[in-house]
Every structure is written in structure tokens, then in C-alpha cells.
Design a protein around this motif. Structure first.
Motif, PDB file in Angstrom:
ATOM      1  N   UNK A 820       0.838  -1.205   0.000  1.00 47.78           N
ATOM      2  CA  UNK A 820       0.000   0.000   0.000  1.00 47.78           C
ATOM      3  C   UNK A 820       0.876   1.259   0.000  1.00 47.78           C
ATOM      4  N   UNK A 821       1.870   1.276   0.897  1.00 46.53           N
ATOM      5  CA  UNK A 821       2.765   2.440   0.961  1.00 46.53           C
ATOM      6  C   UNK A 821       3.466   2.658  -0.370  1.00 46.53           C
ATOM      7  N   UNK A 822       3.822   1.548  -1.032  1.00 48.60           N
ATOM      8  CA  UNK A 822       4.485   1.672  -2.331  1.00 48.60           C
ATOM      9  C   UNK A 822       3.539   2.279  -3.359  1.00 48.60           C
ATOM     10  N   UNK A 823       2.249   1.930  -3.274  1.00 45.43           N
ATOM     11  CA  UNK A 823       1.276   2.538  -4.179  1.00 45.43           C
ATOM     12  C   UNK A 823       1.203   4.043  -4.011  1.00 45.43           C
ATOM     13  N   UNK A 824       1.238   4.510  -2.750  1.00 44.24           N
ATOM     14  CA  UNK A 824       1.262   5.954  -2.497  1.00 44.24           C
ATOM     15  C   UNK A 824       2.529   6.570  -3.087  1.00 44.24           C
ATOM     16  N   UNK A 825       3.649   5.857  -2.937  1.00 49.06           N
ATOM     17  CA  UNK A 825       4.913   6.330  -3.495  1.00 49.06           C
ATOM     18  C   UNK A 825       4.821   6.484  -5.014  1.00 49.06           C
ATOM     19  N   UNK A 826       4.149   5.555  -5.670  1.00 50.70           N
ATOM     20  CA  UNK A 826       3.993   5.654  -7.121  1.00 50.70           C
ATOM     21  C   UNK A 826       3.186   6.895  -7.513  1.00 50.70           C
ATOM     22  N   UNK A 827       2.139   7.194  -6.729  1.00 55.68           N
ATOM     23  CA  UNK A 827       1.373   8.415  -7.018  1.00 55.68           C
ATOM     24  C   UNK A 827       2.214   9.658  -6.769  1.00 55.68           C
ATOM     25  N   UNK A 828       3.070   9.590  -5.766  1.00 52.44           N
ATOM     26  CA  UNK A 828       3.956  10.715  -5.485  1.00 52.44           C
ATOM     27  C   UNK A 828       4.926  10.936  -6.639  1.00 52.44           C
ATOM     28  N   UNK A 829       5.398   9.831  -7.241  1.00 53.44           N
ATOM     29  CA  UNK A 829       6.279   9.940  -8.399  1.00 53.44           C
ATOM     30  C   UNK A 829       5.567  10.567  -9.592  1.00 53.44           C
ATOM     31  N   UNK A 830       4.279  10.286  -9.731  1.00 53.78           N
ATOM     32  CA  UNK A 830       3.511  10.827 -10.849  1.00 53.78           C
ATOM     33  C   UNK A 830       3.197  12.304 -10.657  1.00 53.78           C
ATOM     34  N   UNK A 831       2.889  12.692  -9.406  1.00 54.84           N
ATOM     35  CA  UNK A 831       2.383  14.046  -9.150  1.00 54.84           C
ATOM     36  C   UNK A 831       3.390  15.001  -8.549  1.00 54.84           C
ATOM     37  N   UNK A 832       4.448  14.469  -7.950  1.00 57.23           N
ATOM     38  CA  UNK A 832       5.423  15.276  -7.188  1.00 57.23           C
ATOM     39  C   UNK A 832       4.762  16.015  -6.049  1.00 57.23           C
ATOM     40  N   UNK A 833       3.628  15.488  -5.566  1.00 58.27           N
ATOM     41  CA  UNK A 833       2.950  16.077  -4.412  1.00 58.27           C
ATOM     42  C   UNK A 833       3.158  15.208  -3.192  1.00 58.27           C
ATOM     43  N   UNK A 834       3.149  15.836  -2.006  1.00 55.38           N
ATOM     44  CA  UNK A 834       3.184  15.072  -0.774  1.00 55.38           C
ATOM     45  C   UNK A 834       1.872  14.310  -0.615  1.00 55.38           C
ATOM     46  N   UNK A 835       1.899  13.156   0.094  1.00 54.22           N
ATOM     47  CA  UNK A 835       0.679  12.349   0.221  1.00 54.22           C
ATOM     48  C   UNK A 835      -0.496  13.115   0.812  1.00 54.22           C
ATOM     49  N   UNK A 836      -0.212  13.954   1.796  1.00 52.72           N
ATOM     50  CA  UNK A 836      -1.260  14.802   2.359  1.00 52.72           C
ATOM     51  C   UNK A 836      -0.786  16.247   2.242  1.00 52.72           C
ATOM     52  N   UNK A 837      -1.535  17.007   1.478  1.00 50.40           N
ATOM     53  CA  UNK A 837      -1.104  18.377   1.193  1.00 50.40           C
ATOM     54  C   UNK A 837      -2.312  19.296   1.245  1.00 50.40           C
ATOM     55  N   UNK A 838      -2.254  20.254   2.145  1.00 50.98           N
ATOM     56  CA  UNK A 838      -3.356  21.196   2.337  1.00 50.98           C
ATOM     57  C   UNK A 838      -4.688  20.488   2.559  1.00 50.98           C
ATOM     58  N   UNK A 839      -4.640  19.476   3.425  1.00 55.78           N
ATOM     59  CA  UNK A 839      -5.854  18.775   3.801  1.00 55.78           C
ATOM     60  C   UNK A 839      -6.379  17.812   2.748  1.00 55.78           C
ATOM     61  N   UNK A 840      -5.642  17.620   1.675  1.00 51.60           N
ATOM     62  CA  UNK A 840      -6.097  16.729   0.615  1.00 51.60           C
ATOM     63  C   UNK A 840      -5.197  15.497   0.544  1.00 51.60           C
ATOM     64  N   UNK A 841      -5.841  14.319   0.519  1.00 50.50           N
ATOM     65  CA  UNK A 841      -5.124  13.044   0.475  1.00 50.50           C
ATOM     66  C   UNK A 841      -4.969  12.639  -0.984  1.00 50.50           C
TER      67      UNK A 841
END
Length: 956
Positions: A820-841
Motif C-alpha cells: 500500500x505504501x508503495x502505491x502511495x509512493x507511485x502516485x507521489x512519483x507521478x504528481x510530485x505532491x506530498x501524500x497529504x497536502x493542504x488537507x487533501x489526500x
């Protein structure tokens, strides 16, 4: 019986602890994070209770931190994006810390209760973030005297409660923002009293709709910019104006006639522009004291007779304005007049100052005109108190007699506060004798007055009034100030005064005293006499702190001492009772200690006791590591975090190493430390960071790794490292990280659950190969009775944003939690956004936006702009595997081995060989300059996790 006693003791202990501790845990965590990134913090920032212990500079209401005022304490570091997690913060003043650098984080827009943001005279750079417009409660915004660049954020126009706006003395450029359509602008600030924008690089014309009759402005200061075009007539609608400065720009055209309607204006500066037309008639400005329209291109005209109607006038500056004719004699009879400068004009005839000229008159400068005579009456004028300059006029060229008015002379404007009815004493060292004749180390700096209404720089009465008002103000606020001294008045663009502030009761200030005094000056609490006009202060570094005096004052200390004494007595009683219970359980406690502390009987020098079972890693002595890091020098520091700092070192063999040195507050227990080094010593894979050794002893916990030169993936995605990853490089990084994690799950002996996969724990080597690091939370997989690896029931640990919801809710840890954590990491690679940013997951945002029927799955607005311009071959399959990793149920997620195969297939689709390493050399990189327990990421969780750096959590 024993268990009942223990439960009672625990309940009583928790009650006592809660009674003593007064600080909200989240606020304490933020302050601890600041301790990691800021240097030169007050020495009393110790312990776990900033509010109860009265940490210098920290103000609290009940348990919440509501103010940080650390002005002029020589802070070194940068503004932290953790600060917005102080959700009750109302004031932030870090002024006069010149070594506070970097930019204002965009997350500062989350400080919803902030009323005062004061960062005067620091070393801050970069643009002012537009998120500043989200601070709806903001009253004071003072960012002057830094090096901010870029445009003025139009969003400031949303700050409807703003009273003071000071962005002067920066490098701001672009045009003045005004509203149009739904875009806000400065014209919306109808409740703001102060517009201070001088000494920037603003350009373009002054928008007419910048001003309106609804505004309540007192000061409009735009001096020393690059503004062009004409002065808008709408300026004349702002009837509340008292000080106006548009001098030193490139304004042209005539001065609007309705400016004469500004009857409350005291100071008007329009000099050094390209203004044309007739000199404007200002007879309506009945309170005008200082007028400067020098160096413009007005039409040639006679010296206006209305000059003599300005009964409040102290200073008339009309240098190079094409005036001609006679100088009206009535002008000099104005009772408050101090200075008349009419140089470089075509004035002629006889100069006559009359017999009833002002007794305050100091200077009449008519140099370079056509004056052919000067009427000297019986008794003449006092050349010691008034200077007349007629150099380069016919009256001087034709006279054969040397007259004082035919010689250039310089006004003596020196001033220094005299002793206060005492005899100054000779002070030793670098102490200075105060006005009360006490030797002390004063706090020094410079006062800048932007629009004073007088020009007599030697007027003792003015400075005595200023000095008395300052002392009264400091002392009425119960600050430790004995006296102040003013000296060396000088006039550049502003009136400048050297200021010495002397301590009371001792010969030095402590940090708290300096910060409080500086805060009064930075947030404009100190109010000088009105004729000095708007001011700002720049303090100099104070290095005479006495550490013995940095504690709290006596009255607050008494309460702390009493509380600590009572608490100590109660705790002593508890310890005695606990000791009796512990004695009865001695053997059991000893066994537990030996089991849980593998280093309990281990002498590192003799190798005795339960030494960790290492494979290929060695035990370093503290002295060895001290030597290879040059005594842990600042130059060798390459990273820091809540755990401590990371240093680069060089072994005698020449091998580069990275040393992770834990600080005392964050040291693991011996068992966790042993677990990490034993696990790391057994894993050997090119995509896992190699452990070189460790150091345990002398109160230290250090891990020695191979040195990975290109830092973390997080630094790379944020732009901090300067390395820009294109799509193909991100695929390779993803594959490397997946291979490292698959090795831990499937090939390590025993298999390992990492438990903290995130971008900060993926490091990039010189070829941009990804390496999994940081095994502090890792767990070896256990076997059940049938020998099958299942799950581990354990306390939830991990990083918010990456945490598996199933693990969070069940406390059952499996390898699918890492997936699961790796899946979040993949989204981070796509978006360059932190997992939780300005109240948005990020996971929720992607799921809501994702539409598989559209190009790029409809994620154009979410994908990192760095890669969206290229051809993203295999993007859809990448997203498919990422979303499979993020399934709610672990059984629906793939294994890491399956993830590896999928990414290898994606790379082949993209025309890449998955078995070829990344760049040949790093030189080839492209560089650019609280919560519900039902689910960790439901909407209620964002109350505490939005827009903050994800932190490790341990729910109890």
C-alpha cells in the motif's frame, strides 16, 4: 494485589503528568521540529512542556501555542513548513534575524488564526506566496527589508482585516495589482491604513482604480520604484491620507488638481519624477508640513504666492522646478518654517526675508538662481542659527566683499542624547555609559523615519520627545529598559537615527528581553511622536547574552518551582511505592530487562554480553567516527530530521560513509536498535542501502551506511536536490525501489516488512539507482504453527499519508502494508505532491479525478508538469498497478514480486531495457535551479494532518 497497586500507580502517575504538562502534544511536536532546523534558539528550550516551562519567545493560551516572538536572537535556518501545524498561532515575529534565509513556505496560508506576520530585516528571498491571501484574520503584514522578489501577490486583496501592509525595501517587481473580474487586488483593502511599498522595483502605471473614496488609507508610500505614467486623480478621493510619497519614480504628466482636496496630508513627496504642467495649487492642504516637488519638469512660472498660506509648513523643497520671479517675503514669516530650498531655478530680484521671519528658520538655499541683491536689515540675521546660501547668483558674483551667504556651508546636524543630570563614567571593556551614567551593553540598531514632518536635524526638542516616549512605552509594557540614547541624525532618502537601548537592573539583556524589545519595534507597538511619521527599525546582532539570566522572571519561576516541588514529592512517593512493588518482582524484572535490552551486559570493548549478530558490519568506536567527520563538523552535515542528524565521513580507506547520529530525545530502545542493525547486516541487494557498521555506547546510537550521493527521492521531487526526473527516469526509480522491497519480502532471511516506505526513505545513488533505506520500524515476518508467514499484531507505526488503512484499523501488519505504501509512493512519483497536502489526500484526489475513458486517465491537472510535456508511454498501466497496490483490502493487492514484473513490462512498452542502469554519471542529470480510528484518511483526519510534513504516528 500487586497488579491492583500497579494499576493505581499508573492512574495516579498519568493524573500527575497531565496536571504538570500544559502543552498540547501536537504543538510540542512542532516546536521540537523547529529545534532540529533552527540554530541559536534560547537555552531554556528544554523539556517537554514549552507552555508550562515558559520557553522564551513562546506564548500560550491554556495548552496551545498562540505566539512565537523570537526577534533579534540571531536565529539561523529557514522557515519551516511545520509551523502551520500550530493551528492556534496568532503572532509570528522573527524579525532582525539576518541568518534566517530561504522563502516563505506556501503552507503558511494554513495559519488561519494568524493576525500578525512580522518578518522584518531577515535574509528571506524568493516570491511572496499567493497563499498569504488565505490569512483572513491578518492585521499586520510586515515583510520589509528582505530580498523578496517577484510580483506583489494579488491575493493580498482578500485580507479584509488588514491594517498594516509593509512590503518595502525588497526586490519586488511587476505592476501594482488591482481587482478585475473575480481576481482580487489592493483596491479591495478599504480597511487598510498603511501602504508601504517603497524601495522596490515596481513598474508600470498606477492603476486609477487603486484608490477610491471608500478607502481609509493614512500612508501611501511608493517612493523609489520604476512607476511610469501619470498620477491618478483618484488619489484625491482618499480624504484620510496623511503621508504621500511617489518620489523617485518616472511619473509624467500634470499633477491632478483635486490633490488639493487632501486636507489631512502632512507630508507630500513628488520629487525626482518627470511631472509637467503648472506647479499645482495646494492651498487646500492646510495641514501640509513637508512639501518636496523638486527635480520635475513643471512649466516655467512665478514662485506661487500660495506658499505663504501654508501655515503649518516646516519644509519647502522646490529644487529645479523652473520657478522664476521674486521670492515672496511672506513665505519666511511662516511660524513653523525651518527649511527653504529653491536651488537651480530662475528666481530673480532682491531676496528679502523680512523682519518677522520664523525663529525656527535654519536654511534658505537659493543657489544657482538670478538673485541680484539681498536686503540686510539693521541687526542682520543670526548666521550661527540660520544659513543663507546665494552662491552662483549675481549678488555674489558682483560683490567684491566676502559675504557668508556667498559661501557654501554645511549645516551642523549632530546630536547625541546627553547625560540625565549625572556625570558619565569611564566604562571598561566594550560597555557604554548610558544616559543615566550606568555602564552596560546596549541593544543597538537604526531607526528609519520614512516621512518626518520636519527638516531641522539638530532640533533637540524633537529627539528628547522621541526618547521620552520610547522609554515610557518600554517601561509601561514592563520591559527591562532603563534608558535610550539617540545619536547621529542623517538624511538620505529617510531620516536615520542611531539608537542605543540600555538594560535595567543589570548591564546586559537576556534573550527574552532583547526579543520583547525588538518585538515592540517590529510590530509598531512603540509609537513615536506624530511628527516623526511612519518608521521602521533594523536591529543589530546582540551577543552579550548572559546564559545565567535567560530563565523566566522571578514571579513566573516561583509558580514553576512550587509546581515542580509538589509534583516531585508526589512522584517521589510513587517511586517509593513502585520500588516496593519492583523489589517483589525482582527476578521477573531482571529477566525482562535482559530480554528487552540486548546491550545491557555488553561491553563494546570486550565484546561480552548479547552482542548483535552481525554479518559483514563492524562496531565503530565513537573516536573513529569523530575523526572521520572532523568532530561532527557542520560542514559535514548532510541531513537532519526528528531522529537527529546525518553526517558524511571518510574512512581511512577512503570509503565515503553516511553516519546517522540519533539525538538523545529520539534514541530508540536498545531492542529496536539491535533489530535494525541485525536486519541491515543481513540484507545485501543493490537496491537496499548497505550497512557498514554501528556505534553504541557513551550515550550514542549511530548507524553507518554506504554514502548515497544524490539524497532522497523526496528532495528530488521537491526540486531541493536540483535533479529533474523525466518519465523514463521515474520508471527506473520505481523499478529499483520495487526490486529492493521485493527482495526484503521474498528473498531476505527472514523476510522483512519495512513498515515505513516513503519518498524520504528511497535514496538515489550516483547513477540514480533507487535504494531502500531506514529500517528503524522494520519487522521480521513471524511464522505460525503451520510454518506459514501470516501477519504480525503490533502497535501501529508508520508515516501518515503512506499508512495502510487496513493495518491502521486492525493493527495486523503484513507485507501488503508495504505494498500500500508503495502505491502511495507511485502516485507521489507521478504528481510530485506530498501524500497529504493542504488537507487533501493524494489517493482520494486521484480516485476522484481518474477516468479511464480519457487520455492520461483525465489526470492532466494532477500529473507533475515536469513530465506531462513528454510522451508518457505506459502511463495508464503504471496507474493501473499503482491503484491495485492501493486497494482497501490487502488480499486484493499484488505482491511486490508481481509489481516488479508489471513495471518491467511497462518499461519495455516505453522502449527501455529494465536491466540497464540509469545515467552513466551524475553530471548528465538535467538540473534546475488527530483523528478518527475508523480510517486514517477520512475527512476528519485532515484537521491535524493537512499541509504538514507527514510525521510518524504511534496511537496509544
Amino acid at each position: 494485589m500487586g497488579s491492583r497497586v500497579l494499576v493505581f500507580l499508573l492512574i495516579l502517575y498519568v493524573h500527575v503528568f497531565d496536571t504538570i504538562s500544559q502543552t498540547d502534544p501536537n504543538d510540542f511536536a512542532v516546536l521540537k521540529s523547529l529545534m532540529d532546523i533552527w540554530e541559536n534558539l534560547p537555552p531554556n528550550w528544554k523539556g517537554f512542556d514549552p507552555c508550562g516551562s515558559n520557553w522564551d519567545g513562546i506564548g500560550c493560551t491554556k495548552s496551545r501555542v498562540t505566539s512565537i516572538t523570537l526577534a533579534n536572537v540571531d536565529l539561523k535556518g529557514q522557515l519551516s513548513s511545520d509551523i502551520p501545524s500550530l493551528t492556534e498561532l496568532g503572532m509570528l515575529d522573527l524579525s532582525y534575524n539576518k541568518r534566517l534565509t530561504g522563502s516563505i513556505p506556501r503552507s503558511f496560508g494554513d495559519l488561519k488564526k494568524l493576525t500578525n506576520l512580522i518578518l522584518v530585516g531577515c535574509g528571506l528571498t524568493g516570491p511572496i506566496p499567493d497563499t498569504i491571501g488565505s490569512l483572513q484574520r491578518l492585521i499586520y503584514l510586515s515583510l520589509n527589508s528582505n530580498s523578496f522578489s517577484g510580483p506583489i501577490p494579488a491575493s493580498i486583496g482578500n485580507l479584509s482585516n488588514l491594517y498594516w501592509l509593509d512590503l518595502a525595501d525588497n526586490k519586488l517587481d511587476g505592476t501594482i495589482p488591482v481587482s478585475h473580474g473575480t481576481t482580487p487586488g489592493l483596491d479591495n483593502l478599504v480597511n487598510t491604513k498603511h501602504f508601504h511599498f517603497g524601495q522596490n522595483e515596481l513598474s508600470g502605471t498606477i492603476p486609477p482604480n487603486l484608490f477610491s473614496s471608500n478607502m481609509t488609507l493614512i500612508h501611501v508610500l511608493f517612493e523609489s520604484n520604476q512607476l511610469t505614467g501619470s498620477l491618478p486623480s483618484t488619489l484625491g478621493l482618499v480624504q484620510t491620507l496623511e503621508a504621500v510619497r511617489f518620489d523617485r519614480n518616472q511619473l509624467s504628466g500634470p499633477v491632478p488638481s483635486n490633490i488639493n482636496n487632501l486636507t489631512n496630508v502632512n507630508e507630500l513627496f513628488l520629487s525626482n519624477n518627470r511631472l509637467t504642467g503648472l506647479v499645482p495649487n495646494l492651498t487646500g492642504m492646510i495641514l501640509l508640513q513637508y512639501l518636496d516637488m523638486s527635480n520635475n519638469s513643471f512649466d516655467a512660472s512665478d514662485a506661487p504666492s500660495w506658499f505663504s498660506t501654508l501655515q503649518s509648513l516646516t519644509t519647502l523643497m522646490m529644487d529645479s522646478t523652473q520657478l522664476r520671479g521674486h521670492v515672496p517675503v511672506d513665505l519666511f514669516s511662516l511660524s513653523n518654517l525651518q527649511t527653504v530650498v529653491l536651488r537651480n531655478n530662475r528666481l530673480n530680484g532682491t531676496l528679502d526675508i523680512g523682519t518677522s521671519y520664523s525663529n525656527q528658520l535654519q536654511l534658505i538655499n537659493l543657489q544657482n538662481n538670478l538673485i541680484d541683491a539681498f536686503t540686510e536689515r539693521v541687526g542682520g540675521y543670526n548666521a550661527d542659527s540660520m544659513t543663507i546660501i546665494l552662491v552662483s547668483n549675481p549678488v555674489c558674483e558682483e560683490s567684491g566683499e566676502a559675504k557668508s551667504y556667498c559661501m557654501l556651508s554645511k549645516l551642523n546636524s549632530s546630536y547625541s542624547t546627553p547625560p540625565n543630570n549625572c556625570i558619565p563614567i569611564q566604562c571598561s571593556s566594550d560597555q557604554i555609559s548610558s544616559p543615566t551614567c550606568q555602564c552596560a551593553y546596549p541593544y543597538t540598531g537604526t531607526l528609519f523615519f520614512r516621512a518626518p514632518s520636519f527638516s531641522d536635524l539638530g532640533n533637540t526638542t524633537n529627539y528628547v520627545a522621541l526618547q521620552n516616549s520610547m522609554v515610557d512605552s518600554f517601561q509601561s509594557h514592563q520591559l527591562p529598559v532603563d534608558s535610550v540614547s539617540l545619536s547621529n541624525p542623517r538624511k538620505n532618502n529617510y531620516l536615520e537615527l542611531s539608537l542605543d537601548i540600555f538594560p535595567s537592573g543589570q548591564n546586559y539583556f537576556n534573550r527574552s528581553g532583547i526579543s520583547q524589545v525588538a518585538n515592540m519595534l517590529s510590530n509598531q507597538t512603540l509609537k513615536p511622536p506624530s511628527w516623526f511619521g511612519p518608521y521602521f527599525f533594523i536591529g543589530e546582532q546582540y551577543n552579550k547574552f548572559s546564559e545565567a539570566a535567560t530563565g523566566s522572571n522571578n514571579s513566573s519561576s516561583i509558580g514553576i518551582i512550587i509546581g515542580a516541588t509538589v509534583g516531585g514529592c508526589v512522584l517521589l512517593l510513587l517511586l517509593l511505592l513502585a520500588g516496593v512493588y519492583a523489589f517483589r518482582q525482582k527476578k521477573r524484572a531482571q529477566r525482562a530487562t535482559e530480554k528487552n535490552n540486548p546491550f545491557a551486559h555488553w561491553d563494546p570493548d570486550k565484546g561480552s554480553g548479547s552482542i548483535p549478530q552481525l554479518k559483514g558490519a563492524r562496531n565503530f568506536s565513537f573516536e573513529e567516527l569523530k575523526k572521520c567527520t572532523q568532530n561532527f563538523s557542520e560542514a559535514n552535515e548532510i541531513g537532519s530530521g526528528g531522529y537527529g542528524k546525518v553526517y558524511r565521513g571518510t574512512l581511512p580507506s577512503g570509503q565515503l560513509i553516511a553516519i546517522k547520529r540519533a539525538q538523545q530525545e529520539s534514541m530508540q530502545g536498545a531492542l529496536e536498535f539491535k533489530t535494525e542493525i541485525e536486519l541491515l547486516s543481513r540484507v545485501h541487494h543493490k537496491n537496499v542501502v548497505s550497512l557498514v557498521g554501528f556505534c553504541y555506547g557513551r550515550g550514542e546510537e549511530m548507524l553507518i551506511y554506504e554514502y548515497v550521493p544524490n539524497g532522497s527521492l523526496k528532495d528530488c521531487l521537491s526540486g531541493k536536490s536540483g535533479i529533474r526526473l523525466d518519465w523514463t527516469r521515474r520508471l527506473k526509480v520505481t523499478l529499483g525501489a520495487a526490486r529492493g522491497l521485493a527482495y526484503l519480502h521474498e528473498l531476505a532471511d527472514p523476510p522483512i516488512i519495512h513498515r515505513d516506505i516513503k519518498s524520504n526513505n528511497i535514496l538515489l545513488d550516483e547513477r540514480l539507482n533507487a535504494k531502500v533505506s531506514d529500517f528503524g520500524l522494520s519487522k521480521p515476518m513471524g511464522d505460525n504453527e503451520k510454518g506459514q508467514v501470516t501477519h504480525i499484531t503490533t502497535q501501529v507505526k508508520g508515516t501518515m499519508g503512506y499508512l495502510d488503512p487496513e493495518y491502521y484499523m486492525t493493527q495486523q501488519l503484513t507485507e501488503k502494508s508495504d505494498v500500500y505504501s508503495f502505491g502511495v509512493l507511485m502516485l507521489e512519483l507521478i504528481t510530485a505532491r506530498r501524500p497529504i497536502e493542504r488537507g487533501k489526500y493524494i489517493v482520494r484526489e486521484v480516485r476522484m479525478a481518474m477516468d479511464k475513458t480519457k487520455d492520461l486517465y483525465n489526470l492532466h491537472e494532477i500529473v507533475d508538469p515536469v513530465i506531462v510535456l513528454g510522451v508518457l508511454k505506459g502511463f495508464e498501466k503504471f496507474m493501473d498497478i499503482a491503484m491495485r497496490c492501493l486497494e482497501e483490502s490487502g488480499v486484493d493487492r499484488p505482491t511486490m514480486g508481481e509489481v516488479v514484473k508489471e513495471i518491467e513490462n511497462i518499461m519495455q512498452i516505453a522502449g527501455l531495457n529494465p536491466n540497464v542502469e540509469s545515467a552513466t554519471t551524475s553530471a548528465s542529470y538535467e538540473e534546475v535551479s488527530k483523528g478518527s480510528f475508523l480510517h486514517p484518511y477520512n475527512s476528519e483526519a485532515f484537521e491535524y494532518s493537512g499541509a504538514i510534513e507527514p510525521s510518524k504516528i504511534e496511537p496509544q
